[in-house]
Scaffold this motif. Structure first.
Motif, short mmCIF file in Angstrom:
data_model
loop_
_atom_site.label_atom_id
_atom_site.label_comp_id
_atom_site.label_asym_id
_atom_site.label_seq_id
_atom_site.Cartn_x
_atom_site.Cartn_y
_atom_site.Cartn_z
N ARG A 1 0.81 -1.22 0.00
CA ARG A 1 0.00 0.00 0.00
C ARG A 1 0.84 1.26 0.00
N SER B 1 0.45 5.55 3.02
CA SER B 1 -0.22 4.75 2.00
C SER B 1 -0.56 5.61 0.79
N CYS C 1 -1.09 1.79 -5.49
CA CYS C 1 -0.35 0.76 -4.76
C CYS C 1 0.89 0.38 -5.57
#
Length: 161
Positions: free
Chosen positions: A96, A104, A119
């Motif tokens: 992530r 993230s 991602c």
């Protein structure tokens, strides 16, 4: 353990429905994980004896009975139909963020735009940035960080903008 034994073990684990197997010997350790959903077995209890109701004089038409589970599944399917799924374009390991101490790329509730990195998937020691093909809001992250993913596996649910 030679390669044939490892292949047989992988086939056995895949067929057995087990989610994870670890074997550790003197010279090596092997862990095999699958993406299968766990199987749950429930026993149905016999219904309690109820007093018999008098039979109706004429046949009565009734609406089809829908169980709560079927109704919930139908509602979930209809709700998911409104979302777009971002899928994995390759086999690898899902991350992530760019590193353990980095934020993230995309979290639930974040607004994303087409072309934005959501991602990273590591395949053969190469880190591939995965970009969104749609604009919208992330509704759900479907994969845990650092877990293996398959080709075409759903990664995110996005509510289109």
């Amino acid at each position: 353990m030679d390669i044939k034994q490892v292949q047989e073990l992988i086939r056995f684990v895949a067929k057995s429905g087990v989610n994870e197997v670890s074997i550790e010997e003197k010279e090596f350790k092997i862990t095999i994980k699958t993406n299968q959903q766990p199987t749950y077995v429930t026993a149905a209890l016999p219904p309690a004896a109820a007093p018999a109701a008098p039979a109706p004089a004429a046949p009565v038409a009734s609406a089809p009975v829908v169980s709560a589970a079927e109704a919930k599944a139908a509602a979930t399917a209809q709700e998911l139909a409104n979302y777009i799924t971002i899928k994995s374009p390759m086999i690898g390991t899902f991350y992530r963020s760019a590193g353990p101490d980095k934020p993230s790329f995309a979290n639930v509730g974040d607004e994303i735009k087409a072309g934005q990195v959501v991602c990273i998937i590591e395949a053969m020691k190469l880190f591939n940035e995965i970009e969104s093909e749609v604009s919208g809001r992330i509704v759900k992250v479907l994969v845990d960080n650092s877990s293996p993913v398959e080709y075409d596996q759903p990664l995110f649910l996005v509510e289109p903008a």
